[in-house]
Enzyme design. Structure first.
Site, PDB file in Angstrom:
ATOM      1  N   LYS A 229      45.469  32.259  43.549  1.00  0.00           N
ATOM      2  CA  LYS A 229      45.257  33.289  42.470  1.00  0.00           C
ATOM      3  C   LYS A 229      46.207  34.912  42.582  1.00  0.00           C
ATOM      4  O   LYS A 229      45.979  35.546  41.606  1.00  0.00           O
ATOM      5  CB  LYS A 229      44.045  33.227  42.451  1.00  0.00           C
ATOM      6  CG  LYS A 229      43.990  31.834  41.316  1.00  0.00           C
ATOM      7  CD  LYS A 229      41.500  31.629  41.623  1.00  0.00           C
ATOM      8  CE  LYS A 229      41.184  32.899  40.396  1.00  0.00           C
ATOM      9  NZ  LYS A 229      41.829  32.841  39.432  1.00  0.00           N
TER      10      LYS A 229
ATOM     11  N   TYR B 188      42.336  38.583  27.675  1.00  0.00           N
ATOM     12  CA  TYR B 188      41.302  37.284  28.227  1.00  0.00           C
ATOM     13  C   TYR B 188      40.516  36.883  27.541  1.00  0.00           C
ATOM     14  O   TYR B 188      39.968  36.298  27.307  1.00  0.00           O
ATOM     15  CB  TYR B 188      41.367  37.756  29.585  1.00  0.00           C
ATOM     16  CG  TYR B 188      41.331  36.486  30.540  1.00  0.00           C
ATOM     17  CD1 TYR B 188      41.245  35.155  30.411  1.00  0.00           C
ATOM     18  CD2 TYR B 188      39.621  36.767  30.587  1.00  0.00           C
ATOM     19  CE1 TYR B 188      40.085  34.195  30.995  1.00  0.00           C
ATOM     20  CE2 TYR B 188      38.740  36.205  32.120  1.00  0.00           C
ATOM     21  CZ  TYR B 188      39.014  34.231  31.636  1.00  0.00           C
ATOM     22  OH  TYR B 188      38.521  33.446  32.105  1.00  0.00           O
TER      23      TYR B 188
ATOM     24  N   TYR C 226      37.755  48.596  33.940  1.00  0.00           N
ATOM     25  CA  TYR C 226      36.966  48.141  34.985  1.00  0.00           C
ATOM     26  C   TYR C 226      35.673  47.829  34.597  1.00  0.00           C
ATOM     27  O   TYR C 226      35.285  48.943  34.291  1.00  0.00           O
ATOM     28  CB  TYR C 226      37.504  49.052  36.241  1.00  0.00           C
ATOM     29  CG  TYR C 226      37.214  48.487  36.943  1.00  0.00           C
ATOM     30  CD1 TYR C 226      38.194  47.916  37.752  1.00  0.00           C
ATOM     31  CD2 TYR C 226      36.059  49.147  38.121  1.00  0.00           C
ATOM     32  CE1 TYR C 226      37.261  46.915  38.967  1.00  0.00           C
ATOM     33  CE2 TYR C 226      35.817  48.850  39.131  1.00  0.00           C
ATOM     34  CZ  TYR C 226      36.414  47.415  40.132  1.00  0.00           C
ATOM     35  OH  TYR C 226      35.482  47.730  41.001  1.00  0.00           O
TER      36      TYR C 226
ATOM     37  N   ASN D 251      31.578  36.402  38.929  1.00  0.00           N
ATOM     38  CA  ASN D 251      32.747  36.823  40.040  1.00  0.00           C
ATOM     39  C   ASN D 251      32.472  35.639  40.971  1.00  0.00           C
ATOM     40  O   ASN D 251      31.859  35.563  41.728  1.00  0.00           O
ATOM     41  CB  ASN D 251      32.622  38.143  40.373  1.00  0.00           C
ATOM     42  CG  ASN D 251      32.486  39.316  39.965  1.00  0.00           C
ATOM     43  OD1 ASN D 251      32.752  39.469  38.536  1.00  0.00           O
ATOM     44  ND2 ASN D 251      33.935  40.016  40.288  1.00  0.00           N
TER      45      ASN D 251
ATOM     46  N   ASP E 156      45.830  19.030  34.486  1.00  0.00           N
ATOM     47  CA  ASP E 156      46.986  20.497  34.453  1.00  0.00           C
ATOM     48  C   ASP E 156      48.413  20.434  34.544  1.00  0.00           C
ATOM     49  O   ASP E 156      49.177  19.806  33.640  1.00  0.00           O
ATOM     50  CB  ASP E 156      46.388  21.032  36.085  1.00  0.00           C
ATOM     51  CG  ASP E 156      46.221  22.529  36.002  1.00  0.00           C
ATOM     52  OD1 ASP E 156      47.486  22.502  36.155  1.00  0.00           O
ATOM     53  OD2 ASP E 156      45.192  22.797  36.622  1.00  0.00           O
TER      54      ASP E 156
ATOM     55  N   SER F  82      33.784  32.940  29.852  1.00  0.00           N
ATOM     56  CA  SER F  82      33.515  33.902  31.310  1.00  0.00           C
ATOM     57  C   SER F  82      32.811  35.597  30.796  1.00  0.00           C
ATOM     58  O   SER F  82      32.458  35.988  29.780  1.00  0.00           O
ATOM     59  CB  SER F  82      35.221  35.090  30.981  1.00  0.00           C
ATOM     60  OG  SER F  82      35.251  35.772  31.671  1.00  0.00           O
TER      61      SER F  82
END
Length: 318
Positions: free
Chosen positions: A178, A141, A280, A169, A31, A114
């Protein structure tokens, strides 16, 4: 040794905890380690060595003979990030570097994709690899993840085993760092404890009532269970959805938090911020048949059960 990138992050730290539970203690945590509040996720975990992400590829060149598996979970995950160059560097190009080393050294790889790659879901939420090149993400993203997925499928040289996981999700412990990108469960817990009510986005589409936008919410404990299954499975390479397989409304989610806290339901609806309104997602639901087809037989937490488990842990820690 097992490598986990994004080790101090939400999913990465939960994965290390799960591996430790199975007595995998030779963990290499990769990381940036530049945020003290995020590094708290690693407290109490058994880790053999911490490696800075900028030094990881060089580290791997020296230590590859002892590496058994790589979970590449690390990424820039802010869906509002507009710096395309940064996302390309940290998400797309970095993952290509990891992939190439896994090919060179014959190391099996699981990497994080994702559900943001599905965009508005015009083609559904099917992890059929023939459809993946046609997907149209809604933000940089999602693009950064999509570009890598397409690139991976095009490669002639692949790791002997690899899997890309399209996370939907995800919610659960260790996500407190986050900020805006934390799950609605986390925000609901904090808002309800502070004000006794929860604010949800109003619907800006006539066919959806306020709070009735639907997402596939998946508990992080289920996510890491799938990761561990794939580490042992090591066949049927490809890209897989990782959700619960069942879309639920935000109203359902927040009501579950109120119930877990034994508080009366009090929901207020506010306009969706303009910077995300056009992109959205109003509905997501993972098709999960492909993962089941290769032999994954474990069930997934129902929304209410996952929220109750998560909230009870939050209450104990506060």
């Amino acid at each position: 040794m097992i490598i986990v990138t994004g080790a101090a992050g939400f999913i990465g730290s939960n994965l290390i905890q799960r591996l430790n539970q199975d007595n995998f203690n030779s963990i290499i945590a990769v990381d940036h380690f530049d945020r003290p509040e995020k590094n708290k996720n690693l407290v109490g975990l058994k880790i053999q060595e911490k490696v800075n992400r900028d030094e990881f590829i060089a580290w791997l060149d020296k230590n590859y003979e002892t590496v058994e598996f790589i979970f590449h979970i690390g990424a820039r995950t802010d869906t509002t990030e507009m710096d395309v160059t940064l996302l390309d560097k940290l998400n797309t190009e970095y993952t290509k570097s990891v992939w190439k080393k896994c090919c060179q050294y014959q190391i099996p790889l699981v990497y994080a994709s994702s559900a943001a790659t599905y965009g508005l879901g015009e083609l559904g939420y099917d992890d059929n690899e023939d459809l993946i090149p046609q997907l149209k993400p809604l933000n940089p993203y999602g693009d950064s993840k999509h570009v890598f997925d397409v690139w991976a499928l095009q490669q002639i040289e692949k790791p002997f085993y690899w899997a890309g996981l399209k996370f939907f999700n995800v919610y659960g412990p260790k996500e407190y760092h986050k900020g805006r990108m934390a799950s609605v469960v986390w925000h609901a817990y904090n808002q309800i404890q502070k004000t006794g009510k929860m604010k949800l986005f109003r619907s800006h589409k006539a066919n959806y009532k306020d709070g009735e936008q639907m997402r596939d919410f998946v508990y992080v404990k289920d996510v890491v269970d799938v990761c561990v299954f794939l580490m042992h499975h090591r066949k049927d390479s490809g890209i897989y959805n990782l959700g619960s397989g069942k879309a639920r409304t935000f109203n359902d989610l927040v009501k579950a938090v109120f119930a877990a806290l034994n508080k009366p339901v009090n929901i207020e609806y506010i306009d969706t911020p303009l910077d995300i309104r056009d992109t959205y997602q109003y509905f997501t639901e993972a098709k999960m048949e492909k993962l089941k087809w290769i032999g994954y037989e474990e069930g997934f937490f129902e929304l209410e059960g996952g929220v109750r488990d998560y909230v009870s842990g939050l209450a104990k820690s506060h």
